[in-house]
Scaffold this active site. Structure first.
Site, mmCIF file in Angstrom:
data_model
loop_
_atom_site.group_PDB
_atom_site.id
_atom_site.type_symbol
_atom_site.label_atom_id
_atom_site.label_comp_id
_atom_site.label_asym_id
_atom_site.label_seq_id
_atom_site.Cartn_x
_atom_site.Cartn_y
_atom_site.Cartn_z
ATOM 1 N N PRO A 134 28.461 23.063 -34.195
ATOM 2 C CA PRO A 134 27.976 22.241 -35.315
ATOM 3 C C PRO A 134 26.984 21.129 -34.979
ATOM 4 O O PRO A 134 27.270 19.944 -35.119
ATOM 5 C CB PRO A 134 29.271 21.674 -35.896
ATOM 6 N N CYS A 135 25.787 21.519 -34.578
ATOM 7 C CA CYS A 135 24.752 20.525 -34.288
ATOM 8 C C CYS A 135 24.305 19.785 -35.545
ATOM 9 O O CYS A 135 23.736 18.689 -35.443
ATOM 10 C CB CYS A 135 23.568 21.180 -33.583
#
Length: 179
Positions: A135-136
């Site tokens: 989850p950047c």
């Protein structure tokens, strides 16, 4: 050998890539660095078990569920530094955000350094080859700026809204502004 398939998400077409049993890429259509970590040609092949698992994971995610990252066999391709940053990304809880500076502090501690460059961390975050799942999109600037998402800032906003993030202190920066 690398294989690819596509997934039609509520945000548009997503390309999935694998090497055998491991997922190595998840990119939004038009995403910066799309496929950059894979040096070989990808062959389209839809019937890979890892693709079935990834599509099921994405179905759940886009339905508002909170699927665990550990449900998927991930093998992102990158340097040791990038791998360590991506491991930190995997620790960010669903529906929460962290700053580039926070990740830099964690990396500095991990590397036994006094400090670490937020820009170096930003480069690693931006080159994450397994977007959404790693989850950047949950990384923001220290001032609440929604910058630095290779899939585009509006996609980042949609993902954060889907997760129920409080968007009141976050903002889209004007063009030409830095973190």
């Amino acid at each position: 050998m690398y294989y690819s398939t596509t997934y039609l998400s509520p945000l548009g077409r997503i390309t999935l890539a694998c090497e055998g049993d491991n997922l190595v890429g998840v990119w939004n259509e038009g995403q910066k660095y799309h496929g950059a970590a894979i040096s070989a040609q990808m062959t389209e092949k839809d019937d890979m078990p890892v693709f079935d698992a990834a599509k099921k994971w994405l179905d759940g995610y886009f339905a508002g569920e909170k699927p665990a990252i550990s449900q998927l066999p991930l093998a992102p391709i990158g340097s040791e530094f990038r791998q360590n940053v991506w491991a930190i990304l995997c620790e960010i809880p669903y529906g929460e955000v962290i700053t580039y500076g926070d990740i830099a502090k964690k990396m500095a501690a991990k590397m036994n350094k006094d400090r670490m460059s937020s820009q170096a961390v930003g480069g690693a975050v931006g080159h994450n080859p397994i977007s959404i799942i790693i989850p950047c999109h949950r990384v923001v600037g220290s001032n609440g700026s929604l910058t630095g998402y290779a899939g585009g800032v509006y996609t980042k906003v949609k993902l954060l809204e889907l997760e129920g993030v409080d968007m009141s202190r976050l903002f889209i920066p004007k063009k030409g502004t830095a973190l």
